[in-house]
Design an enzyme around this catalytic site. Structure first.
Site, PDB file in Angstrom:
ATOM      1  CD  GLU A   5      15.326  14.052  30.097  1.00 28.93           C
ATOM      2  OE1 GLU A   5      13.940  13.643  30.415  1.00 28.93           O
ATOM      3  OE2 GLU A   5      16.241  13.716  30.950  1.00 28.93           O
TER       4      GLU A   5
ATOM      5  CE1 TYR B 204       9.646  15.368  29.695  1.00 29.33           C
ATOM      6  CE2 TYR B 204       7.823  15.879  31.272  1.00 29.33           C
ATOM      7  CZ  TYR B 204       8.285  15.509  29.836  1.00 29.33           C
ATOM      8  OH  TYR B 204       8.210  16.468  28.950  1.00 29.33           O
TER       9      TYR B 204
ATOM     10  NE  ARG C  43       3.746  19.079  33.818  1.00 30.90           N
ATOM     11  CZ  ARG C  43       4.909  19.589  33.589  1.00 30.90           C
ATOM     12  NH1 ARG C  43       4.819  19.297  32.210  1.00 30.90           N
ATOM     13  NH2 ARG C  43       6.233  20.104  34.041  1.00 30.90           N
TER      14      ARG C  43
ATOM     15  CG  ASP D   3      13.927  24.785  29.252  1.00 31.88           C
ATOM     16  OD1 ASP D   3      14.141  25.148  28.063  1.00 31.88           O
ATOM     17  OD2 ASP D   3      13.448  23.505  28.605  1.00 31.88           O
TER      18      ASP D   3
ATOM     19  CG  HIS E 192      15.438  17.855  32.181  1.00 30.69           C
ATOM     20  ND1 HIS E 192      15.795  17.663  30.534  1.00 30.69           N
ATOM     21  CD2 HIS E 192      14.011  17.590  32.170  1.00 30.69           C
ATOM     22  CE1 HIS E 192      14.580  17.958  30.126  1.00 30.69           C
ATOM     23  NE2 HIS E 192      13.475  18.041  31.247  1.00 30.69           N
TER      24      HIS E 192
ATOM     25  CE  LYS F 212       9.884  19.475  36.533  1.00 30.05           C
ATOM     26  NZ  LYS F 212      10.303  20.089  34.662  1.00 30.05           N
TER      27      LYS F 212
HETATM   28  N1  LIG Z   1      10.645  26.461  29.763  1.00 32.92           N
HETATM   29  C1  LIG Z   1       9.584  26.567  29.205  1.00 32.92           C
HETATM   30  O1  LIG Z   1       8.825  25.773  30.099  1.00 32.92           O
HETATM   31  C2  LIG Z   1       9.762  25.375  28.070  1.00 32.92           C
HETATM   32  C3  LIG Z   1       8.721  24.524  27.964  1.00 32.92           C
HETATM   33  C4  LIG Z   1       8.965  23.991  27.075  1.00 32.92           C
HETATM   34  C5  LIG Z   1       9.614  23.261  26.351  1.00 32.92           C
HETATM   35  N2  LIG Z   1      10.762  24.995  26.537  1.00 32.92           N
HETATM   36  C6  LIG Z   1      12.166  25.326  25.671  1.00 32.92           C
HETATM   37  O2  LIG Z   1      12.379  25.716  24.514  1.00 32.92           O
HETATM   38  C7  LIG Z   1      13.118  25.968  23.190  1.00 32.92           C
HETATM   39  C8  LIG Z   1      13.088  25.841  22.261  1.00 32.92           C
HETATM   40  O3  LIG Z   1      12.493  24.012  21.663  1.00 32.92           O
HETATM   41  P1  LIG Z   1      11.955  23.270  20.150  1.00 32.92           P
HETATM   42  O4  LIG Z   1      10.877  22.943  21.361  1.00 32.92           O
HETATM   43  O5  LIG Z   1      10.643  24.597  20.133  1.00 32.92           O
HETATM   44  O6  LIG Z   1      12.835  23.410  20.386  1.00 32.92           O
HETATM   45  P2  LIG Z   1      13.346  22.878  18.494  1.00 32.92           P
HETATM   46  O7  LIG Z   1      13.932  22.291  18.070  1.00 32.92           O
HETATM   47  O8  LIG Z   1      11.710  22.374  17.941  1.00 32.92           O
HETATM   48  O9  LIG Z   1      13.033  24.758  17.746  1.00 32.92           O
HETATM   49  C9  LIG Z   1      14.902  25.258  17.606  1.00 32.92           C
HETATM   50  C10 LIG Z   1      14.431  25.976  16.702  1.00 32.92           C
HETATM   51  O10 LIG Z   1      15.392  27.181  16.361  1.00 32.92           O
HETATM   52  C11 LIG Z   1      16.501  26.917  15.739  1.00 32.92           C
HETATM   53  N3  LIG Z   1      17.534  27.702  15.931  1.00 32.92           N
HETATM   54  C12 LIG Z   1      18.389  27.506  16.227  1.00 32.92           C
HETATM   55  N4  LIG Z   1      20.291  28.339  16.093  1.00 32.92           N
HETATM   56  C13 LIG Z   1      19.225  29.496  16.117  1.00 32.92           C
HETATM   57  C14 LIG Z   1      19.849  31.079  15.711  1.00 32.92           C
HETATM   58  N5  LIG Z   1      20.086  31.640  16.140  1.00 32.92           N
HETATM   59  N6  LIG Z   1      18.080  32.073  15.531  1.00 32.92           N
HETATM   60  C15 LIG Z   1      16.823  31.420  15.174  1.00 32.92           C
HETATM   61  N7  LIG Z   1      16.761  30.283  15.344  1.00 32.92           N
HETATM   62  C16 LIG Z   1      17.429  29.026  15.622  1.00 32.92           C
HETATM   63  C17 LIG Z   1      16.398  25.610  15.275  1.00 32.92           C
HETATM   64  O11 LIG Z   1      16.647  26.032  13.708  1.00 32.92           O
HETATM   65  C18 LIG Z   1      14.868  25.294  15.617  1.00 32.92           C
HETATM   66  O12 LIG Z   1      13.847  25.684  14.667  1.00 32.92           O
HETATM   67  C19 LIG Z   1      13.603  24.590  24.512  1.00 32.92           C
HETATM   68  O13 LIG Z   1      15.155  25.766  24.985  1.00 32.92           O
HETATM   69  C20 LIG Z   1      12.802  24.084  25.492  1.00 32.92           C
HETATM   70  O14 LIG Z   1      13.502  23.609  26.060  1.00 32.92           O
HETATM   71  C21 LIG Z   1      10.514  25.720  27.146  1.00 32.92           C
END
Ligand SMILES: NC(=O)c1ccc[n+]([C@@H]2O[C@H](COP(=O)([O-])OP(=O)(O)OC[C@H]3O[C@@H](n4cnc5c(N)ncnc54)[C@H](O)[C@@H]3O)[C@@H](O)[C@H]2O)c1
Length: 368
Positions: free
Chosen positions: A118, A94, A15, A270, A96, A75
């Site tokens: 963030e 970002y 990016r 993450d 973190h 980053k």
């Molecule tokens: N790997 C990557 O490259 C990457 C990229 C973007 C986001 N992410 C990660 O993805 C994850 C989700 O992000 P998001 O933006 O969708 O978050 P979000 O807050 O929009 O959604 C998270 C959901 O998880 C639910 N939740 C909490 N505890 C739970 C449980 N025990 N069982 C079921 N559901 C539960 C919450 O109610 C919520 O609806 C985060 O950790 C974020 O950092 C990773």
């Protein structure tokens, strides 16, 4: 103001923090924009395109860091960039911090003002600079899952949508937030049988209203999770408890319930991952096997689709960049509470209570 955009140097990061329209908007308002040569390459943007819209192309990153009042990145600064940070400079990216004490201390020592994408929080309490990357990762999780379900990638050899006369795949999504909803939409569009599990019933009601008929919602409790595991061809980990480590919803011993060749895409990696057997991987080697189940745990999924992610990210960052360039740090954060939430370290002093608490540092109060 002089705005500088260095090339990202993190592995597998394609990016860039500004696209040509950003350069045009800034230069039209009388600012100067420095872009490092090759910075847009990973996103398919050439130096000529930037120059054509008024940017000065600068060969060395060091010259950008030396000249710019405002550095815009993607980053966090890596150790090789730390000596380049200049006192009173604003760095918008970002960060973190809570995940990296060394970075936090290096930034404090440098005397810069660090505004973290963030932690920018709008009036509705959402994190607008995180949302687009979750949208990318959610949609991409199904694309990757479909690929790793193919036999040559050690998957079960299942087509997500099936074909006439053959059942489609079962996709279980843990967490129905931004990542989960985007994953569900793409999986449903491909014809898979989709189940979204969440603990937030209001969210499940909403998803039930807007999702197509091949998406079912289910309350996320231990029994329902285990039940879904035994049927899932593809499992997406998308839970988030803000500010905390992700909970292990799938334990090591649960994997034996899954069919050999099933695929787990743990997007929540993450934040530590929501599957006990997950461990961070990179785009160069994204998967590993545990108990015959494919695990995909890439921590920066959006980096691989650099072009889409760059455009999605800059759509939301540019208004803040324009404001910072026009008003300078002090006035901009006074006028915009969302931006003030982004200030984590101001001229070397920690202003974000969560970062201060994480490392037992003094918090000097509000950035405003
Ligand atoms: N790997 C990557 O490259 C990457 C990229 C973007 C986001 N992410 C990660 O993805 C994850 C989700 O992000 P998001 O933006 O969708 O978050 P979000 O807050 O929009 O959604 C998270 C959901 O998880 C639910 N939740 C909490 N505890 C739970 C449980 N025990 N069982 C079921 N559901 C539960 C919450 O109610 C919520 O609806 C985060 O950790 C974020 O950092 C990773």
């Amino acid at each position: 103001m002089i705005v500088g955009v260095p090339k990202e140097i993190k592995t597998d990061e394609y990016r860039v923090a500004m696209i040509p329209v950003g350069v045009e908007e800034l230069t039209r308002r009388g600012h100067q924009v420095l872009i490092q040569a090759g910075a847009g390459q990973g996103s398919g943007i050439s130096d000529e395109q930037y120059a054509g819209h008024g940017a000065e192309i600068v060969a060395e990153a060091a010259a950008i860091w030396r000249r710019a009042d405002l550095i815009v990145k993607v980053k966090e600064p890596l150790p090789e960039e730390w000596p380049l940070l200049r006192e009173a400079q604003i760095v918008f990216t970002y960060f973190h911090f809570a995940a990296d004490e060394e970075l936090t201390r290096a930034v404090m020592k440098s005397g810069i003002t660090a505004i973290a994408y963030e932690t920018i929080k709008d009036g509705r309490g959402t994190l607008p600079l995180l949302t687009p990357m979750s949208e990318v990762a959610g949609r991409m999780s199904i694309q990757e899952g479909a690929k790793y379900l193919e036999r040559p990638f050690e998957g079960r050899g299942i087509l997500l949508g099936g074909v006439p006369g053959v059942l489609p795949a079962n996709v279980a999504i843990l967490g129905g937030g931004i990542v989960g909803a985007n994953a569900a939409k793409v999986a449903a569009g491909l014809g898979a049988n989709v189940t979204i599990l969440d603990i937030n019933l209001d969210r499940l009601r909403y998803l039930d209203d807007v999702m197509p008929r091949n998406v079912t919602t289910l309350f996320s409790d231990r029994h329902n999770v285990l039940d879904c595991l035994s049927r899932a061809d593809l499992l997406i980990g998308a839970v988030l408890i803000p500010g905390a480590r992700a909970p292990y919803l799938v334990r090591r011993e649960d994997l034996k319930r899954m069919t050999p060749g099933a695929v787990i895409i743990d997007v929540a990696i993450d934040q530590g991952g929501c599957v006990e057997t997950s461990k961070p991987t990179t785009h160069s080697k994204p998967t590993f096997m545990v108990n015959d189940v494919v695990h995909y745990c890439v921590t920066n999924m959006p980096g691989a689709v650099g072009r889409t992610s760059t455009y999605a990210l800059t759509n939301v960052t540019l208004p803040y960049v324009l404001q910072l360039a026009k008003r300078g740090h002090d006035k901009a954060v006074q006028e915009n509470p969302a931006l003030a939430e982004g200030v984590n370290i101001r001229r070397g002093k920690v202003t974000n209570p969560a970062v201060a608490a994480t490392f037992g540092l003094e918090c000097v109060g509000s950035a405003r």
